[in-house]
Enzyme design. Structure first.
Site, PDB file in Angstrom:
ATOM      1  N   TYR A 224      51.787   1.955  23.961  1.00 10.30           N
ATOM      2  CA  TYR A 224      51.185   0.887  23.144  1.00 10.30           C
ATOM      3  C   TYR A 224      50.067   1.452  22.269  1.00 10.30           C
ATOM      4  O   TYR A 224      49.115   2.054  22.767  1.00 10.30           O
ATOM      5  CB  TYR A 224      50.639  -0.213  24.046  1.00 10.30           C
TER       6      TYR A 224
ATOM      7  N   TYR B 191      54.091  -4.036  13.885  1.00 11.76           N
ATOM      8  CA  TYR B 191      53.366  -4.558  15.051  1.00 11.76           C
ATOM      9  C   TYR B 191      54.046  -5.832  15.518  1.00 11.76           C
ATOM     10  O   TYR B 191      53.694  -6.927  15.091  1.00 11.76           O
ATOM     11  CB  TYR B 191      51.899  -4.824  14.707  1.00 11.76           C
TER      12      TYR B 191
END
Lengths: 388, 150
Positions: free
Chosen positions: A296, A346
């Site tokens: 992440y 994203y």
């Protein structure tokens, strides 16, 4: 369906295009990526019997069921903690299949996070003190001018940088690698647009001395969905099955998402260390068993901290691990081969899970040779995926 | 060099500018903190049974699970733990980037606040600081910090 333990696998992934203005509703994005994931698996949408998304996803479960024609939903649940818990969707889906509660679990995340609202702008109203976001302590930040994800991240990251002598130039190397990966991924927003370390150093400060513009993920419109079923069933479906070898989360005492200033040592990431411990214990695996990792990357410091927490290098060594080329394609541990949240899009970390699936199948555009095991981490949750 | 927004009142000859800083978000369990701040007092919450300090405020002691709490006046002294300068976008309510810092209090816990009366480049980890108060919209005050007087 008998309630006996069954191994779980990812049978399908699907996505919309990644853009800055989708021109349609978030529910439409959710429906489109869900249909694509089910088509990829070769499962009729009416068969979905479990649904999982993020607490902060705006699309309603029933609304999505009505689009897909889901005939009888056995389970529905939402995961708190924003992107930090992205991989917890896999953990929940795995547990539902393991327990024999569901047979076809649909995970989705879809948002117009650029055209309809802006995650990167001050959250003075948007995600204040509501429960379920995992960010209840933001109200202790707002009057002091810490109002964006970048500022919240930086207050802890600055401590990490102090402790280990990490500079913004070190962070820039993460971004350069990921943009290089995105440059050869046609699905990435930054396809064909690599950057140099000089470009990174010339980008404007977002938060001094931690984050420049090119240390931050994008704001994107788009949706990604993942279909989880039993490993046995997945073997008879359209795609090569991707076995969920293990998945878990860890939220140690006094840790929270992003406004995370109250645990013992802010130079460490106890949630990622806890996830790593639990995941390696659960699977009997170790860092050297992984051929690559999807980590992440809302902001570059998170990549360094997770590389250390998952044991790919020692504490404080991640900056050199990156500098020495380990995380590039061709390195010892290619990371975020789609370009990640910085280079591809994203979609709150779920697009990084989809890339892990493609890598295990052997169908990624930036394919790593001989991928047996991939570690996927979103900080507070992790999973190990393997050929099934 | 960055000169942080100066929170001290303007000279008497000029009309004092209205505060633009966001007012605190007040929840029932943290009301005591902001009510004290409005009076210029810096207080903390401690378990009335076992004496454990806790922050952020909460209704139960995680050590002994008592719901009895006491509000105590704090020394107002602490040390700088981490610090940043938000450049873009400019935080709502500020004309210039404030130094945002995590402060480690003498009582043993941390909180987020601002640092004043020191240039950004001269801030150091462990720098001793003391509390004072800055005005917000709606006639409230929040605790902020500056280097501790010798």
């Amino acid at each position: 369906m008998a309630r006996t333990f069954r191994e779980a696998a990812i049978a399908g992934v699907g996505a919309t295009e990644f853009s800055k203005e989708s021109g349609r509703s978030e529910l439409q994005l959710a429906a489109e990526c869900s249909k694509a994931a089910l088509d990829d698996a070769g499962i009729h949408p009416s068969e979905v019997d479990g649904m999982i998304t993020f607490t902060i996803d705006n699309s309603d479960e029933i609304g999505l069921c009505r689009c897909l024609g889901v005939k009888d939903l056995a389970y529905t649940g939402r995961i708190p903690g924003g992107g930090a818990a992205a991989v917890a969707t896999i953990y929940h889906a795995m547990a539902l299949v393991n327990a024999g509660v569901c047979n076809t679990v649909l995970i989705w995340r879809a948002m117009n996070e650029r055209s309809q609202y802006r995650f990167g702008q001050p959250h003075t109203q948007a995600i204040g003190p509501q429960a379920g976001n995992g960010t209840g302590s933001l109200l202790w930040c707002m009057p002091f001018g810490a109002q964006t994800p970048a500022t919240w991240e930086s207050l802890a990251a600055q401590r990490y940088m102090q402790q280990y002598g990490v500079t913004n130039l070190d962070l820039g190397r993460v971004s350069v690698v990921q943009r290089k990966h995105a440059a050869t991924n046609p699905a990435a927003w930054f396809y064909g647009k690599p950057i140099t370390l000089e470009d990174h150093q010339n980008s404007k400060w977002i938060v001094e001395p931690v984050l420049r513009l090119l240390d931050c993920c994008q704001e994107s419109d788009g949706g990604v969905a993942i279909v989880v079923t039993s490993l046995d069933r997945a073997r008879d479906l359209k795609q090569k099955p991707v076995h969920i070898v293990g998945a878990c989360q860890s939220i140690p005492y006094n840790v929270e998402v992003i406004s995370n200033y109250y645990h013992a040592d802010l130079a460490l990431m106890p949630e990622a260390e806890g996830t790593a411990r639990r995941l390696y214990a659960q699977t009997g695996m170790k860092p050297s068993d992984m051929q690559m990792a999807m980590i992440y990357d809302a902001f570059t410091p998170q990549v360094l901290k997770q590389l250390e927490a998952f044991g790919f290098c020692g504490r404080g060594e991640a900056k050199d691990f990156v500098k020495d080329g380990h995380i590039e394609l061709g390195g010892s541990l290619p990371v975020n081969t789609n370009g990640g949240l910085i280079g591809e899009a994203y979609i709150h970390g779920v697009n990084n899970i989809a890339e892990a699936v493609r890598q295990v199948r052997g169908t990624a555009v930036n394919q790593v040779p001989n991928v047996q095991h991939v570690l996927v981490s979103s900080g507070m949750a992790g999973a190990i995926l393997a050929q099934g | 060099m960055t000169v942080p927004n100066d929170p001290t009142p303007a000279p008497a000859s000029a009309a004092p500018p209205k505060p633009t800083r966001l007012a605190p978000i007040v929840t029932l369990d943290a009301k005591f903190f902001w009510e004290a701040a409005d009076k210029g007092e810096f207080v903390g919450e401690r378990c009335a049974d076992c004496g454990e300090f806790r922050f952020p405020p909460r209704p139960m002691c995680p050590r002994c699970h008592s719901v009895r709490r006491e509000v105590v006046k704090l020394s107002g002294h602490g040390k700088v733990y981490s610090w940043i300068l938000p450049r873009h976008p400019m935080p709502f309510g500020f004309k210039e980037s404030p130094i945002v810092a995590v402060i480690e209090l003498e009582e043993g816990y941390r909180l987020v606040s601002n640092l004043y009366e020191v240039p950004f480049e001269q801030v150091r980890a462990g720098m001793p600081v003391e509390v004072f108060f800055a005005p917000t919209m709606g006639n409230h005050q929040v605790p902020v910090f500056r280097p501790r007087a010798k």
